[in-house]
Design a protein around this motif. Structure first.
Motif, PDB file in Angstrom:
ATOM      1  N   GLY A 110     -28.424 -34.531 -49.235  1.00 21.40           N
ATOM      2  CA  GLY A 110     -28.201 -33.183 -50.031  1.00 21.40           C
ATOM      3  C   GLY A 110     -28.718 -32.139 -50.347  1.00 21.40           C
ATOM      4  N   ALA A 111     -29.369 -31.708 -48.943  1.00 21.95           N
ATOM      5  CA  ALA A 111     -29.610 -30.287 -48.733  1.00 21.95           C
ATOM      6  C   ALA A 111     -29.047 -29.836 -47.983  1.00 21.95           C
ATOM      7  CB  ALA A 111     -31.251 -30.064 -48.391  1.00 21.95           C
ATOM      8  N   ALA A 112     -28.936 -30.678 -46.502  1.00 20.52           N
ATOM      9  CA  ALA A 112     -27.560 -30.229 -45.942  1.00 20.52           C
ATOM     10  C   ALA A 112     -26.884 -30.118 -45.998  1.00 20.52           C
ATOM     11  CB  ALA A 112     -27.411 -31.749 -44.831  1.00 20.52           C
ATOM     12  N   THR A 113     -25.548 -30.688 -47.321  1.00 18.51           N
ATOM     13  CA  THR A 113     -24.590 -30.478 -47.829  1.00 18.51           C
ATOM     14  C   THR A 113     -24.509 -29.239 -48.503  1.00 18.51           C
ATOM     15  OG1 THR A 113     -23.898 -33.668 -48.313  1.00 18.51           O
ATOM     16  CG2 THR A 113     -22.807 -32.172 -49.680  1.00 18.51           C
ATOM     17  N   LEU A 114     -25.310 -28.920 -48.908  1.00 15.79           N
ATOM     18  CA  LEU A 114     -25.672 -27.419 -49.709  1.00 15.79           C
ATOM     19  C   LEU A 114     -25.233 -26.314 -48.729  1.00 15.79           C
ATOM     20  CD1 LEU A 114     -28.345 -27.917 -52.261  1.00 15.79           C
ATOM     21  CD2 LEU A 114     -25.655 -28.043 -53.192  1.00 15.79           C
ATOM     22  N   SER A 115     -25.581 -26.898 -47.460  1.00 17.55           N
ATOM     23  CA  SER A 115     -25.432 -25.463 -46.481  1.00 17.55           C
ATOM     24  C   SER A 115     -23.840 -25.560 -46.140  1.00 17.55           C
ATOM     25  CB  SER A 115     -26.976 -25.649 -45.824  1.00 17.55           C
ATOM     26  OG  SER A 115     -26.300 -26.858 -44.687  1.00 17.55           O
ATOM     27  N   LEU A 116     -23.351 -26.013 -46.048  1.00 19.03           N
ATOM     28  CA  LEU A 116     -22.499 -26.674 -45.749  1.00 19.03           C
ATOM     29  C   LEU A 116     -21.170 -26.410 -46.475  1.00 19.03           C
ATOM     30  CD1 LEU A 116     -22.016 -29.752 -43.531  1.00 19.03           C
ATOM     31  CD2 LEU A 116     -22.512 -27.877 -42.673  1.00 19.03           C
ATOM     32  N   LEU A 117     -21.443 -25.960 -47.486  1.00 18.91           N
ATOM     33  CA  LEU A 117     -20.324 -26.042 -48.488  1.00 18.91           C
ATOM     34  C   LEU A 117     -20.163 -24.679 -48.716  1.00 18.91           C
ATOM     35  CD1 LEU A 117     -21.560 -27.819 -52.400  1.00 18.91           C
ATOM     36  CD2 LEU A 117     -19.902 -29.383 -50.973  1.00 18.91           C
ATOM     37  N   SER A 118     -20.332 -23.712 -48.020  1.00 21.47           N
ATOM     38  CA  SER A 118     -19.249 -22.308 -48.149  1.00 21.47           C
ATOM     39  C   SER A 118     -18.429 -22.747 -46.692  1.00 21.47           C
ATOM     40  CB  SER A 118     -20.544 -21.194 -47.898  1.00 21.47           C
ATOM     41  OG  SER A 118     -21.442 -21.693 -47.359  1.00 21.47           O
ATOM     42  N   THR A 119     -18.797 -23.579 -45.637  1.00 25.54           N
ATOM     43  CA  THR A 119     -18.047 -23.274 -44.680  1.00 25.54           C
ATOM     44  C   THR A 119     -16.907 -24.408 -44.592  1.00 25.54           C
ATOM     45  OG1 THR A 119     -20.497 -22.783 -43.891  1.00 25.54           O
ATOM     46  CG2 THR A 119     -18.591 -23.834 -41.524  1.00 25.54           C
ATOM     47  N   VAL A 120     -16.751 -24.970 -45.872  1.00 22.21           N
ATOM     48  CA  VAL A 120     -15.966 -26.176 -45.820  1.00 22.21           C
ATOM     49  C   VAL A 120     -14.256 -25.651 -45.957  1.00 22.21           C
ATOM     50  CG1 VAL A 120     -15.201 -27.851 -46.872  1.00 22.21           C
ATOM     51  CG2 VAL A 120     -17.813 -28.166 -46.097  1.00 22.21           C
ATOM     52  N   LEU A 172     -23.375 -35.033 -62.453  1.00 24.37           N
ATOM     53  CA  LEU A 172     -24.847 -34.837 -61.462  1.00 24.37           C
ATOM     54  C   LEU A 172     -24.598 -34.505 -60.672  1.00 24.37           C
ATOM     55  CD1 LEU A 172     -25.229 -37.761 -63.321  1.00 24.37           C
ATOM     56  CD2 LEU A 172     -26.337 -38.386 -61.304  1.00 24.37           C
ATOM     57  N   VAL A 173     -23.245 -34.068 -60.083  1.00 24.82           N
ATOM     58  CA  VAL A 173     -22.464 -33.753 -59.125  1.00 24.82           C
ATOM     59  C   VAL A 173     -22.379 -31.943 -59.875  1.00 24.82           C
ATOM     60  CG1 VAL A 173     -20.706 -32.616 -57.730  1.00 24.82           C
ATOM     61  CG2 VAL A 173     -21.909 -35.261 -57.880  1.00 24.82           C
ATOM     62  N   GLN A 174     -22.119 -31.943 -60.896  1.00 26.34           N
ATOM     63  CA  GLN A 174     -22.010 -30.229 -61.337  1.00 26.34           C
ATOM     64  C   GLN A 174     -23.132 -30.021 -61.253  1.00 26.34           C
ATOM     65  OE1 GLN A 174     -19.190 -28.923 -64.916  1.00 26.34           O
ATOM     66  NE2 GLN A 174     -20.921 -29.154 -66.279  1.00 26.34           N
ATOM     67  N   ARG A 175     -24.393 -30.378 -62.198  1.00 25.31           N
ATOM     68  CA  ARG A 175     -25.642 -30.665 -62.466  1.00 25.31           C
ATOM     69  C   ARG A 175     -26.230 -29.859 -61.024  1.00 25.31           C
ATOM     70  NH1 ARG A 175     -31.251 -31.696 -66.066  1.00 25.31           N
ATOM     71  NH2 ARG A 175     -29.107 -30.969 -67.430  1.00 25.31           N
ATOM     72  N   TRP A 176     -25.939 -30.521 -59.634  1.00 23.25           N
ATOM     73  CA  TRP A 176     -26.405 -30.482 -58.706  1.00 23.25           C
ATOM     74  C   TRP A 176     -26.166 -29.040 -58.512  1.00 23.25           C
ATOM     75  CZ3 TRP A 176     -23.667 -32.519 -54.007  1.00 23.25           C
ATOM     76  CH2 TRP A 176     -24.451 -32.531 -53.081  1.00 23.25           C
ATOM     77  N   LEU A 177     -24.907 -28.766 -58.251  1.00 23.52           N
ATOM     78  CA  LEU A 177     -24.004 -27.888 -57.235  1.00 23.52           C
ATOM     79  C   LEU A 177     -24.074 -26.544 -58.083  1.00 23.52           C
ATOM     80  CD1 LEU A 177     -20.785 -29.390 -55.526  1.00 23.52           C
ATOM     81  CD2 LEU A 177     -23.256 -29.197 -54.621  1.00 23.52           C
ATOM     82  N   LEU A 178     -23.725 -26.811 -59.217  1.00 22.13           N
ATOM     83  CA  LEU A 178     -23.671 -25.217 -60.184  1.00 22.13           C
ATOM     84  C   LEU A 178     -24.730 -24.490 -61.441  1.00 22.13           C
ATOM     85  CD1 LEU A 178     -19.955 -25.294 -61.817  1.00 22.13           C
ATOM     86  CD2 LEU A 178     -20.900 -25.216 -59.680  1.00 22.13           C
ATOM     87  N   THR A 179     -25.667 -25.682 -61.440  1.00 24.97           N
ATOM     88  CA  THR A 179     -27.265 -25.254 -62.515  1.00 24.97           C
ATOM     89  C   THR A 179     -27.877 -25.030 -61.438  1.00 24.97           C
ATOM     90  OG1 THR A 179     -27.530 -27.521 -63.215  1.00 24.97           O
ATOM     91  CG2 THR A 179     -25.552 -26.271 -64.592  1.00 24.97           C
ATOM     92  N   GLY A 180     -28.224 -25.839 -61.079  1.00 26.25           N
ATOM     93  CA  GLY A 180     -29.703 -25.388 -59.975  1.00 26.25           C
ATOM     94  C   GLY A 180     -30.565 -26.595 -61.184  1.00 26.25           C
TER      95      GLY A 180
END
Length: 208
Positions: A110-120, A172-180
């Motif tokens: 999850g941590a690695a995925t978050l770091s990649l989202l702006s690059t994808v 789950l994905v929405q809370r993870w990616l958007l709300t913190g």
């Protein structure tokens, strides 16, 4: 993970040693840590080799470029986590699946995925790796859950690929990616009980 052998394999006829599959997990774990720490832009092959404790030649025998390295790692993400359960109950199967997703979100993947989202969005190969890797793995695993539920008579055929199926993990994905806000097992259980199961029952329950 099996311990690495202290004996080096014999050299191949092309020079250099054959690929040692036992090192793949160590290298991929190092890639995940570095992606989470420094992001894709600052990731280097030298840093991966140092973090994994292997020589640069070991890295280059597997991947020619940084993009190849990250794309291959992404394609392998989640495969060990998204194993479809077979508890005999749709509710319990979904609970296991959502708890597995919570584990992924809160772990190194999850941590690695978050770091990649702006690059994808700017790297088509990375975007395709996400589609054919993690997204497809989870879609397939949930598909097996739907199929078994249909075979048991808990759902009408046709849930796979439906909006109801797509919505199962969406909160789950929405809370993870958007709300913190925290994504934990208790939240997954609440989503399952108050949103997912009522939605599935209203749209996919078999007619009497």
């Amino acid at each position: 993970m099996a311990a690495l052998s202290t004996l080096e394999p014999p050299r191949s006829s092309r020079g250099g040693r054959p690929r040692d599959p036992s090192r793949d997990g160590v290298i991929r774990a190092a890639i995940l840590r570095l992606l989470a720490d420094v992001g894709y832009g600052a990731l280097t092959m030298d840093a991966v080799a140092a973090e994994a404790g292997v020589g640069k030649a070991t890295i280059y025998r597997r991947w020619r470029t940084k993009q190849d390295l990250v794309v291959d790692t992404i394609a392998e993400l989640n495969r060990a986590e998204a194993l479809p359960p077979d508890t005999g109950s749709l509710e319990e199967d979904l609970r296991v699946m959502l708890h597995s997703l919570v584990s992924v979100i809160n772990g190194p993947i999850g941590a690695a995925t978050l770091s990649l989202l702006s690059t994808v969005p700017h790297q088509p190969a990375l975007a395709e790796a996400f589609r054919s890797g993690p997204l497809e793995v989870w879609r397939t695993a949930f598909g097996e859950v739907w199929t078994r539920a249909e075979q048991r008579g808990e759902l009408r055929p046709g849930v796979t690929g439906s909006l109801s199926a797509e919505a199962t993990s969406a909160l789950l994905v929405q809370r993870w990616l958007l709300t913190g806000e925290p994504v934990d097992d208790a939240y997954a259980d609440e989503v399952l009980a108050t949103v997912v199961l009522p939605l599935l029952m209203s749209s996919g329950a078999p007619t009497s």
